[in-house]
Design a protein around this motif. Sequence first.
Motif, mmCIF file in Angstrom:
data_model
loop_
_atom_site.group_PDB
_atom_site.id
_atom_site.type_symbol
_atom_site.label_atom_id
_atom_site.label_comp_id
_atom_site.label_asym_id
_atom_site.label_seq_id
_atom_site.Cartn_x
_atom_site.Cartn_y
_atom_site.Cartn_z
ATOM 1 N N ARG A 25 0.874 -1.179 0.000
ATOM 2 C CA ARG A 25 0.000 0.000 0.000
ATOM 3 C C ARG A 25 0.911 1.229 0.000
ATOM 4 O O ARG A 25 1.123 1.877 1.028
ATOM 5 N N PHE A 26 1.442 1.530 -1.178
ATOM 6 C CA PHE A 26 2.495 2.535 -1.297
ATOM 7 C C PHE A 26 2.010 3.967 -1.086
ATOM 8 O O PHE A 26 2.731 4.772 -0.519
ATOM 9 N N ALA A 31 2.251 8.707 2.378
ATOM 10 C CA ALA A 31 1.628 9.765 3.179
ATOM 11 C C ALA A 31 2.126 9.705 4.629
ATOM 12 O O ALA A 31 2.453 10.734 5.220
ATOM 13 N N ALA A 32 2.203 8.508 5.179
ATOM 14 C CA ALA A 32 2.656 8.352 6.565
ATOM 15 C C ALA A 32 4.121 8.752 6.719
ATOM 16 O O ALA A 32 4.493 9.440 7.675
ATOM 17 N N ARG A 52 11.732 5.541 -2.251
ATOM 18 C CA ARG A 52 11.256 4.219 -2.689
ATOM 19 C C ARG A 52 9.762 4.225 -2.955
ATOM 20 O O ARG A 52 9.299 3.697 -3.965
ATOM 21 N N CYS A 53 8.991 4.820 -2.041
ATOM 22 C CA CYS A 53 7.539 4.848 -2.221
ATOM 23 C C CYS A 53 7.142 5.649 -3.448
ATOM 24 O O CYS A 53 6.231 5.246 -4.184
ATOM 25 N N GLU A 54 7.807 6.774 -3.674
ATOM 26 C CA GLU A 54 7.497 7.568 -4.866
ATOM 27 C C GLU A 54 7.724 6.740 -6.128
ATOM 28 O O GLU A 54 6.897 6.770 -7.053
ATOM 29 N N GLU A 55 8.807 6.006 -6.177
ATOM 30 C CA GLU A 55 9.097 5.156 -7.335
ATOM 31 C C GLU A 55 8.068 4.032 -7.464
ATOM 32 O O GLU A 55 7.589 3.730 -8.557
ATOM 33 N N LEU A 56 7.715 3.412 -6.350
ATOM 34 C CA LEU A 56 6.772 2.292 -6.383
ATOM 35 C C LEU A 56 5.343 2.739 -6.680
ATOM 36 O O LEU A 56 4.568 1.974 -7.254
ATOM 37 N N VAL A 57 4.992 3.965 -6.322
ATOM 38 C CA VAL A 57 3.675 4.500 -6.695
ATOM 39 C C VAL A 57 3.629 4.692 -8.213
ATOM 40 O O VAL A 57 2.632 4.355 -8.859
#
Length: 73
Positions: A25-26, A31-32, A52-57
């Motif tokens: 749940r990227f 956001a967190a 990492r999250c920005e890339e995975l989103v």
Amino acid sequence: IRIYEVTKLRIEGFEHARREYEAGRFKPALAAIRGLNQRYPTDGPTQTYIARCEELVKHPPADWDGVFRAKEK
């Protein structure tokens, strides 16, 4: 005691974000982790997870198993 409480809240926030991340749940993880980054802008792990999250989103993996695999050094 106050230092312990602040540290505990920081760890709990990071663990929540990491659970979202590991579950794939990227967007909620991002956001967190951004919320944590606002409070702790010099925290290296937080900055790493944001990237990492920005890339995975942008490019969600089809077979996410919770493990990040770097594509470059």
